[in-house]
Design a protein around this motif. Structure first.
Motif, PDB file in Angstrom:
ATOM      1  N   THR A  58       0.976  -1.112  -0.081  1.00  0.00           N
ATOM      2  CA  THR A  58      -0.176  -0.067   0.021  1.00  0.00           C
ATOM      3  C   THR A  58       0.743   1.186   0.064  1.00  0.00           C
ATOM      4  O   THR A  58       1.632   1.574   0.681  1.00  0.00           O
ATOM      5  CB  THR A  58      -0.760  -0.082   1.275  1.00  0.00           C
ATOM      6  OG1 THR A  58      -1.632  -1.448   1.215  1.00  0.00           O
ATOM      7  CG2 THR A  58      -1.911   1.068   1.040  1.00  0.00           C
ATOM      8  N   THR A  59       0.510   2.190  -0.991  1.00  0.00           N
ATOM      9  CA  THR A  59       1.262   3.445  -0.860  1.00  0.00           C
ATOM     10  C   THR A  59       0.098   4.391  -0.411  1.00  0.00           C
ATOM     11  O   THR A  59      -1.045   4.543  -0.919  1.00  0.00           O
ATOM     12  CB  THR A  59       1.557   3.700  -2.374  1.00  0.00           C
ATOM     13  OG1 THR A  59       2.160   2.789  -2.743  1.00  0.00           O
ATOM     14  CG2 THR A  59       2.250   5.021  -2.404  1.00  0.00           C
ATOM     15  N   PHE A  60       0.614   5.263   0.601  1.00  0.00           N
ATOM     16  CA  PHE A  60      -0.295   6.363   0.989  1.00  0.00           C
ATOM     17  C   PHE A  60       0.690   7.369   1.238  1.00  0.00           C
ATOM     18  O   PHE A  60       1.352   7.612   2.122  1.00  0.00           O
ATOM     19  CB  PHE A  60      -0.978   5.864   2.296  1.00  0.00           C
ATOM     20  CG  PHE A  60      -1.949   6.680   2.906  1.00  0.00           C
ATOM     21  CD1 PHE A  60      -2.812   7.690   2.388  1.00  0.00           C
ATOM     22  CD2 PHE A  60      -2.212   6.651   4.401  1.00  0.00           C
ATOM     23  CE1 PHE A  60      -3.534   8.622   2.749  1.00  0.00           C
ATOM     24  CE2 PHE A  60      -3.397   7.501   4.904  1.00  0.00           C
ATOM     25  CZ  PHE A  60      -3.822   8.563   4.230  1.00  0.00           C
ATOM     26  N   VAL A  61       0.132   8.497   0.387  1.00  0.00           N
ATOM     27  CA  VAL A  61       1.116   9.761   0.434  1.00  0.00           C
ATOM     28  C   VAL A  61       0.444  10.824   0.533  1.00  0.00           C
ATOM     29  O   VAL A  61      -0.681  11.041   0.040  1.00  0.00           O
ATOM     30  CB  VAL A  61       2.215   9.554  -0.584  1.00  0.00           C
ATOM     31  CG1 VAL A  61       3.047   8.501  -0.639  1.00  0.00           C
ATOM     32  CG2 VAL A  61       1.311   9.890  -2.102  1.00  0.00           C
ATOM     33  N   SER A  62       1.021  12.188   0.974  1.00  0.00           N
ATOM     34  CA  SER A  62       0.345  13.305   0.951  1.00  0.00           C
ATOM     35  C   SER A  62       1.225  13.941  -0.061  1.00  0.00           C
ATOM     36  O   SER A  62       2.395  13.767  -0.202  1.00  0.00           O
ATOM     37  CB  SER A  62       0.615  14.227   2.237  1.00  0.00           C
ATOM     38  OG  SER A  62       0.653  15.391   1.978  1.00  0.00           O
TER      39      SER A  62
END
Ligand SMILES: [Zn+2]
Ligand SMILES: [Zn+2]
Length: 258
Positions: free
Chosen positions: A2-6
């Motif tokens: 999973t990639t979760f970025v601002s």
């Protein structure tokens, strides 16, 4: 994975991305189409590969590029009826207008999405929780006051992008006109560092492993002040920051990864 970025975060513009490698969701687009493309290229994501754009609310720091991005890449835009009705982001094709509701869970590709209502001075604003496999991720910004309902929605998230908008003293003594100060401090404004810290503690006590503080005010906050406020409360409460939970601040202008 999973990639979760601002992508960007703050009063000047907000956008985040969550992806499980199959489905890619863009949350808010408070930046131009060009800037979005640049930000995504930093994480090797092609804008054409975005499956959907989800909007929290109609404020310009969240919807600036929504219309153009939806038209350019033919991306559906998921938002509440209130947000769709009042947002000023240019035309969105009828077939790309998707209406969502507080607490009505749905799926886009392989990612589960649940919107939750937030107290903020916009029409029908929401935050989001995402389910990827067995794990939960949340975005909780633009929150006038933390509510039991929001806490219950985001509790148990592995990662949370949490608003830490202002230092109350900096705001009170700063240069903003009085009505704007009242708005930000009010129940439909923004979450202070102090309330972000309390929320962070609750989250850690409920299993959260990674917290990113975001949506910082440029005038009334500084990354190190926001960080310290939450760090101090967590440490004083026996949390080993760095071991029990990672804590960071989302960069205003560039990609910050969990
Ligand atoms: Zn807002
Ligand atoms: Zn905002």
């Amino acid at each position: 994975m999973t990639t979760f970025v601002s992508l960007i975060s703050g009063s000047s513009g907000n956008a985040s991305l969550i992806s499980d490698g199959h489905t890619r969701l863009l949350i808010d687009c408070g930046m131009s189409g060009i800037k979005l493309k640049e930000a995504l290229s930093a994480i090797d994501v092609a804008p054409e590969s975005i499956d959907a754009l989800l909007l929290t609310h109609d404020h310009i720091d969240h919807v600036k590029g929504a219309g153009v991005v939806s038209r350019r890449y033919n991306i559906p835009v998921y938002a509440t009826a209130g947000t769709h009705a009042v947002m000023d982001a240019g035309k969105i094709a009828d077939e790309n207008i998707k209406i969502i509701k507080d607490k009505d869970a749905f799926e886009i590709g392989s990612i589960g999405v649940t919107p939750f209502a937030i107290p903020h001075d916009a029409k029908e604003p929401v935050g989001f929780t995402f389910t990827v496999g067995n794990e939960k991720y949340s975005i909780a910004t633009d929150i006038g006051k933390m509510t039991r309902d929001i806490l219950e929605s985001i509790a148990g998230s592995k990662n949370v992008l949490l608003e830490s908008n202002h230092d109350v003293e900096m705001l009170r003594t700063g240069s903003y006109p009085f009505p704007l100060k009242q708005r930000i401090l009010g129940d439909f404004g923004h979450l202070s560092n102090e309330n972000a810290a309390k929320t962070a503690l609750y989250l850690v006590q409920n299993g959260t492993k990674h917290i990113m503080l975001g949506h910082l005010s440029k005038e009334n906050n500084r990354p190190e002040i926001a960080m310290l406020e939450t760090y101090n409360l967590l440490s004083a409460s026996g949390v080993d920051v760095g071991k029990d939970v990672t804590l960071q601040v989302a960069d205003r202008y560039k990609v910050t990864s969990f």
